[in-house]
Design a protein around this motif. Sequence first.
Motif, short mmCIF file in Angstrom:
data_model
loop_
_atom_site.label_atom_id
_atom_site.label_comp_id
_atom_site.label_asym_id
_atom_site.label_seq_id
_atom_site.Cartn_x
_atom_site.Cartn_y
_atom_site.Cartn_z
N SER A 433 58.22 31.38 29.15
CA SER A 433 58.52 30.25 30.00
C SER A 433 57.40 29.91 30.98
O SER A 433 57.44 28.88 31.63
N GLY A 434 56.41 30.75 31.13
CA GLY A 434 55.33 30.49 32.08
C GLY A 434 54.02 31.02 31.57
O GLY A 434 53.90 31.51 30.43
N TYR A 435 53.01 30.93 32.43
CA TYR A 435 51.69 31.44 32.09
C TYR A 435 51.64 32.96 32.27
O TYR A 435 52.26 33.50 33.18
N VAL A 436 50.87 33.61 31.41
CA VAL A 436 50.69 35.06 31.46
C VAL A 436 49.19 35.34 31.51
O VAL A 436 48.42 34.78 30.72
N LEU A 437 48.77 36.20 32.42
CA LEU A 437 47.36 36.55 32.55
C LEU A 437 46.95 37.49 31.42
O LEU A 437 47.60 38.49 31.15
N LYS A 438 45.83 37.15 30.77
CA LYS A 438 45.23 38.00 29.73
C LYS A 438 43.84 38.40 30.19
O LYS A 438 43.11 37.59 30.74
N SER A 439 43.49 39.66 29.97
CA SER A 439 42.21 40.15 30.47
C SER A 439 41.60 41.13 29.47
O SER A 439 42.31 41.98 28.91
N PHE A 440 40.26 41.02 29.26
CA PHE A 440 39.58 41.86 28.27
C PHE A 440 38.23 42.31 28.81
O PHE A 440 37.48 41.52 29.40
N ASP A 441 37.90 43.56 28.56
CA ASP A 441 36.60 44.10 28.91
C ASP A 441 35.59 43.68 27.84
O ASP A 441 35.73 44.06 26.67
N VAL A 442 34.59 42.89 28.24
CA VAL A 442 33.57 42.45 27.29
C VAL A 442 32.19 42.94 27.73
O VAL A 442 31.17 42.30 27.46
N SER A 443 32.16 44.09 28.40
CA SER A 443 30.91 44.63 28.91
C SER A 443 29.91 44.94 27.79
O SER A 443 28.70 44.98 28.03
N SER A 444 30.41 45.16 26.59
CA SER A 444 29.51 45.46 25.47
C SER A 444 28.60 44.30 25.13
O SER A 444 27.60 44.46 24.43
N LEU A 445 28.91 43.10 25.64
CA LEU A 445 28.10 41.91 25.37
C LEU A 445 27.02 41.68 26.41
O LEU A 445 26.29 40.69 26.33
N ALA A 446 26.91 42.57 27.40
CA ALA A 446 25.87 42.42 28.43
C ALA A 446 24.50 42.38 27.79
O ALA A 446 24.19 43.14 26.85
N GLY A 447 23.66 41.48 28.26
CA GLY A 447 22.33 41.32 27.72
C GLY A 447 22.25 40.37 26.54
O GLY A 447 21.19 40.24 25.91
N THR A 448 23.36 39.68 26.23
CA THR A 448 23.39 38.75 25.11
C THR A 448 23.95 37.40 25.54
O THR A 448 24.55 37.27 26.60
N THR A 449 23.73 36.40 24.71
CA THR A 449 24.41 35.12 24.86
C THR A 449 25.52 35.08 23.81
O THR A 449 25.23 35.12 22.61
#
Length: 476
Positions: A433-449
């Motif tokens: 019925s509402g918005y739910v926060l989603k969160s992911f660790d993407v630290s493995s992409l550091a140093g990239t585009t």
Amino acid sequence: MFGSSRSRHRITTALAGFALLTTGAALQVGTAAAPAHAATTYRVLFDDGHAEEAGNADWIISTSKPDPLSQDSSPSSETDWTGALSSWGVALQKTGSYSLKTATSALTYGGSSTTDLANFDALVLPEPNTLFTTAEKTAIMNFVKNGGGLFMVSDHTGADRNNDGEDAVEIFNDLMTNNSVDSTDPFGFSVDTLDVSSGYPAAISDSTDPVLHGSFGTVTKSLIADGTTATLKPSDNSAVKGLLYRSGYSGDTGAFFATSTFGSGRVAFWGDTSPVDDGTGQSGNTLYDGWNDSGATNAALALNATAWLAGGGSSDGGGGGGGDGTCTAAQLLGNPGFESGNTTWTASSGVITNSSSEAARTGSYKAWLDGYGSAHTDTLSQSVTIPSGCSATLSFYLHVDTAETTTSTAYDKLTVTAGSTTLATYSNLNAASGYVLKSFDVSSLAGTTATIKFSGVEGSTLQTSFVIDDTALNVS
């Protein structure tokens, strides 16, 4: 649920004819179209979960919580919002650069609440009158350590408005000396056990200080009307700095307003709530207009400090994040709440929309994928360069609205990817019925585009809408 079983939708929005940006363009290139609002929105949370309205206090920006815009979405004067801090809130709101919320429950960091500290750049604690729990102190300290701004507004000793045996002096000192993150004088000051009856503390001479000389004006004096001061301890934290002093004091004693840093974050202390009291609020409270006191510049001080804490007062950043402080904390996504319309993101026709058929979480615009009730595919993407050495977290709010009745079959799906990695897949089975926060660790992409991409695929019958708002890619 928010939505409807509509015949869809967004092609009629004002921005439907705008050209979309090219996929793969790095975020640093910028946007071609002028945004409808300021390019950066600074997110500020005012606390009202610790007896800030007890007794004769009314330390709120609005009686509408958590969102003051529900009381008046376009306030023109401070009385459009109700609360003794409404002048503060309305002044920020009118700039178009701030998103304000009020917390009424326990403070958290890294949780799912809409008022979780990870969703904000600065936290204002306007004279709390109950002790923070162990978990709350951990949340606050980590929030600051990882890039957040903390505004501590105290009052005089003995101002125990709810008669629980604790006042703001004791509560702030407890926060700084009895927490699980750093209890060794982390900010470099302690709050004095004093009740100073009156005075106009004067600002130091420093033309380069962004709090004393900011976009909201020049600070010369403040007001003290039964307040306190702080004792500075630069040997514990060399960043601590007194900005305004009680008459007859200087250096490490008698600091009425002070700033400091901790980890990647910033801290401000003010010794009295009288300067931010605007004299109007809820019925039954006796209030005084310190905000507009003719002998002081309290409004400029409050607003400049808020801007500095949230990261808008100077170029060296600020803002909530998570990590070890080895890189500059920042939010990297452009147009994260879609309020600038079809800019920065590359999206299927009509995805970024202000259609009233599905409500945005904040503001007017959101990204609405699918919802046609026929075979259809929508995509939304943005490429972003993540600096080396940074921890990185991708977050967004998702609302799934469906006409499907099955409880077992995923007919319609939304896939979220970062670079070549699939982070999650959602479906009609995730409808809520509402918005739910989603969160992911993407630290493995550091140093990239990397390209952050949302792909929605809808089946041949019965609509499912995947609605996304308030995205963020925080690094620290």
